[in-house]
Design an enzyme around this catalytic site. Sequence first.
Site, PDB file in Angstrom:
ATOM      1  N   THR A 108     -32.873 -71.940  16.406  1.00  0.00           N
ATOM      2  CA  THR A 108     -31.881 -70.908  16.752  1.00  0.00           C
ATOM      3  C   THR A 108     -32.604 -69.841  17.576  1.00  0.00           C
ATOM      4  O   THR A 108     -32.682 -69.968  18.798  1.00  0.00           O
ATOM      5  CB  THR A 108     -31.200 -70.303  15.509  1.00  0.00           C
ATOM      6  OG1 THR A 108     -32.181 -69.801  14.616  1.00  0.00           O
ATOM      7  CG2 THR A 108     -30.344 -71.339  14.809  1.00  0.00           C
ATOM      8  N   LYS A 113     -37.561 -74.959  10.978  1.00  0.00           N
ATOM      9  CA  LYS A 113     -37.105 -73.932  11.897  1.00  0.00           C
ATOM     10  C   LYS A 113     -37.083 -72.600  11.177  1.00  0.00           C
ATOM     11  O   LYS A 113     -36.907 -72.535   9.955  1.00  0.00           O
ATOM     12  CB  LYS A 113     -35.743 -74.310  12.483  1.00  0.00           C
ATOM     13  CG  LYS A 113     -34.547 -73.925  11.664  1.00  0.00           C
ATOM     14  CD  LYS A 113     -33.816 -72.825  12.376  1.00  0.00           C
ATOM     15  CE  LYS A 113     -32.890 -72.061  11.486  1.00  0.00           C
ATOM     16  NZ  LYS A 113     -32.709 -70.689  11.913  1.00  0.00           N
ATOM     17  N   THR A 170     -33.795 -68.081   6.176  1.00  0.00           N
ATOM     18  CA  THR A 170     -33.007 -68.956   7.052  1.00  0.00           C
ATOM     19  C   THR A 170     -33.994 -69.913   7.568  1.00  0.00           C
ATOM     20  O   THR A 170     -34.501 -69.799   8.667  1.00  0.00           O
ATOM     21  CB  THR A 170     -32.382 -68.318   8.270  1.00  0.00           C
ATOM     22  OG1 THR A 170     -31.432 -67.401   7.849  1.00  0.00           O
ATOM     23  CG2 THR A 170     -31.634 -69.347   9.120  1.00  0.00           C
ATOM     24  N   GLU A 229     -39.384 -63.388  14.332  1.00  0.00           N
ATOM     25  CA  GLU A 229     -38.721 -62.716  15.447  1.00  0.00           C
ATOM     26  C   GLU A 229     -39.539 -61.521  15.923  1.00  0.00           C
ATOM     27  O   GLU A 229     -39.802 -60.599  15.162  1.00  0.00           O
ATOM     28  CB  GLU A 229     -37.303 -62.320  15.041  1.00  0.00           C
ATOM     29  CG  GLU A 229     -36.420 -63.555  14.930  1.00  0.00           C
ATOM     30  CD  GLU A 229     -35.069 -63.312  14.272  1.00  0.00           C
ATOM     31  OE1 GLU A 229     -34.192 -64.164  14.425  1.00  0.00           O
ATOM     32  OE2 GLU A 229     -34.908 -62.284  13.605  1.00  0.00           O
ATOM     33  N   ASN A 247     -32.407 -58.775  16.909  1.00  0.00           N
ATOM     34  CA  ASN A 247     -31.419 -58.695  15.835  1.00  0.00           C
ATOM     35  C   ASN A 247     -30.345 -57.648  16.032  1.00  0.00           C
ATOM     36  O   ASN A 247     -29.348 -57.635  15.319  1.00  0.00           O
ATOM     37  CB  ASN A 247     -32.126 -58.474  14.500  1.00  0.00           C
ATOM     38  CG  ASN A 247     -32.802 -59.745  14.052  1.00  0.00           C
ATOM     39  OD1 ASN A 247     -32.132 -60.739  13.824  1.00  0.00           O
ATOM     40  ND2 ASN A 247     -34.115 -59.725  13.989  1.00  0.00           N
ATOM     41  N   SER A 274     -23.554 -61.376  19.776  1.00  0.00           N
ATOM     42  CA  SER A 274     -22.765 -61.194  20.989  1.00  0.00           C
ATOM     43  C   SER A 274     -23.200 -62.164  22.075  1.00  0.00           C
ATOM     44  O   SER A 274     -24.116 -62.937  21.915  1.00  0.00           O
ATOM     45  CB  SER A 274     -22.883 -59.753  21.451  1.00  0.00           C
ATOM     46  OG  SER A 274     -24.237 -59.358  21.411  1.00  0.00           O
TER      47      SER A 274
END
Lengths: 415, 415
Positions: free
Chosen positions: A160, A186, A197, A287, A410, A415
């Site tokens: 992702t 992942k 996640t 991230e 994040n 969007s």
Amino acid sequence: MAAAVSISPLAPKTLPALPPIDGVRFAAGAAGVRYRGRTDVMVALFDRPATVAGVFTRSKCPSATVDWCRAALSDGRARALVVNSGNANAFTGAAGVATTTAVAKAIAKAIGATPNEIYQASTGVIGEPMDPAPIVNALDGLIAAAKPDRLLDAARAIMTTDTFPKVATARVKLGDAEVTINGIAKGAGMIAPDMATMLSFVFTDAPITAPALQTLLSKGVERSFNAITVDSDTSTSDTLLIFSTGAAAARGAPAIADAADPRLAAFRRALDKLLVDLAQQVVRDGEGARKFVEVRVAGAATRRAAKRIALAIANSPLVKTAVAGEDANWGRVVMAVGKSGERAERDKLDISFGDLRVAHAGQRDPDYSEAEASAYMKKSKIVIGVNVGVGTATAKVWTCDLTKEYIAINGDYRS
Amino acid sequence: MAAAVSISPLAPKTLPALPPIDGVRFAAGAAGVRYRGRTDVMVALFDRPATVAGVFTRSKCPSATVDWCRAALSDGRARALVVNSGNANAFTGAAGVATTTAVAKAIAKAIGATPNEIYQASTGVIGEPMDPAPIVNALDGLIAAAKPDRLLDAARAIMTTDTFPKVATARVKLGDAEVTINGIAKGAGMIAPDMATMLSFVFTDAPITAPALQTLLSKGVERSFNAITVDSDTSTSDTLLIFSTGAAAARGAPAIADAADPRLAAFRRALDKLLVDLAQQVVRDGEGARKFVEVRVAGAATRRAAKRIALAIANSPLVKTAVAGEDANWGRVVMAVGKSGERAERDKLDISFGDLRVAHAGQRDPDYSEAEASAYMKKSKIVIGVNVGVGTATAKVWTCDLTKEYIAINGDYRS
């Protein structure tokens, strides 16, 4: 979903080749779960029923696919795994259950299995109803295309916000036969122990029963996926599954029914190492991560206390921003030890960055050199060591720094 | 210490005037604790012994000044408060204890008190040995300059990364007399309940004994300072003290020795409100904050569970970055509820942003409008409401969004 802008600087330099495992084939494709033209679904197909074990999120609001897998595991037999990105099928109520049922039935029918032999995982947006049609419609093509050497494609399909595919492989003796373990994972946000996640799937040809696999996996996860954290957030969808085709039995590998079987020693070590490797890759793709951080706690009253202290440090935004700023701010480590709630002897506390002891016996180390500490903080791997001075228990956890890129990724995910 | 670049957009528009309280005088000055030419010390001087109560950090590694105050409180009598910024005197071992002792002795000698009547608090860098000399040398000047109307100067003196001074005032009847409550606080990072790098000092002329003050304060803190979080990090130095000069007795206010005394009702309400006001100001000045967030949890099994769920939401980096990004990402609220570990009925969960119900009975609300939700997220105050559907307990906590400015402030704090 924000497009990955560039590969994490902490990514492994090379991807290992993944030797095919007899009895399992893979395919990936663009089903259009959420976006068109983006690879978003993978399948693993087992020619004969594989044994399977799993570990899942401890979230009190798990996804429909997590509920599905937990129920299926009571049989411990797998004919297929189907994983999609784009939609987590979480917080989708009865419609979510209907989707998992529809997907399982469709794939079971297509390959001549029963729905409880189908495993599923979903990652992506929470709370959006998930239409099974895109996946169901893609199944025939995926089944036709599935090949033993396509595991890397599968690893790419489940990304992702990941910036690189996470794969690991090991070859090890079981009895007189060589067996293979391949794994994919992942990340990359909403990563916290228990689990994140985080999706990870491990495949082996070692003939091991489902209960024995479950014991191996549950133990292995404690020092791997349950010892990492990116942002302390725990997902609704965490899933780690291990499948064994048992195909190595044909080459003379002994059938193993007990996780304590001494013949498993090498396999267990290799599996544990592979799980740590995959877990660390998840952190390396945290991230916005620019630095990989290992937190080592020693001298705690119990292992549980050691881990809680380590996680308090690894989850502290102030510690993580200090690492991002290359600031040897060990005062924030003291703060994090203090907030963990676990016993620590303030006046015996030792703290080190790498080999540099910065604090000793509850005070700044007399030999502390700001210049040396600052130079160390420029490295891409930072080891924070703490001895809390009350016992002998230890723990090790891994995390990354907290950067502006984390906020950018994040602050604009949906969007 | 990073200079405050600009005042938080969430700051109150006006500062209330703080009416002087009989029996206490204030002064602030630049002692040079860490930097030259920066106001970094404040004193409060009580003409006669004041009663005092306090609440402190639950950190297992508290600062030397916290240890000092805890010990002094057994007497419950105050002649002076001295507070410095620039150095937290935390993790400073025996040297830190020597510093608090030296400061207390010096001020006690200067005003004719005993050291156990001196209260202290320190905020700033952790782990740096703190020389008492700059403070001791500044004492005579501060004592000479102290005036009843200088409380706002004192509030400014204790700012670190704060962008505005935090003050609040209330006037209320006690018996037939009017009494005054004035409070000041400082934030702005390392803020989490129980408590935070949070200093707050409240002064009143209401004649209330130390044990009664302690009961009022311990209760009031639960729904104020223990219901806020900026970044989940808990400081070594959190200190909230309340002092009563008792001077209103001369104007006919009754002496109160029991926190349950019905004559205290109005005072208690005013104090609770003032504590909430100060606590919210701390959040409004959260490092990098652009939005003020209220999290309301209902339908929980117990109040404790409700608060844990509310804090899981308020501390979630993914929820906070979504708010920063003006993204109505209620899926992350589901995630946070799930990770709290508390009972929640996934299929009964309701979530709202302000008056907009976005999720109902475990699914996206049928009337959900992305446009409406997005418009709401542009406001500067965001109310996240959750009903977890298992009971009747409620909780309310306050936090702020997580922005790139937080990283900038904390990635370069010490240098």
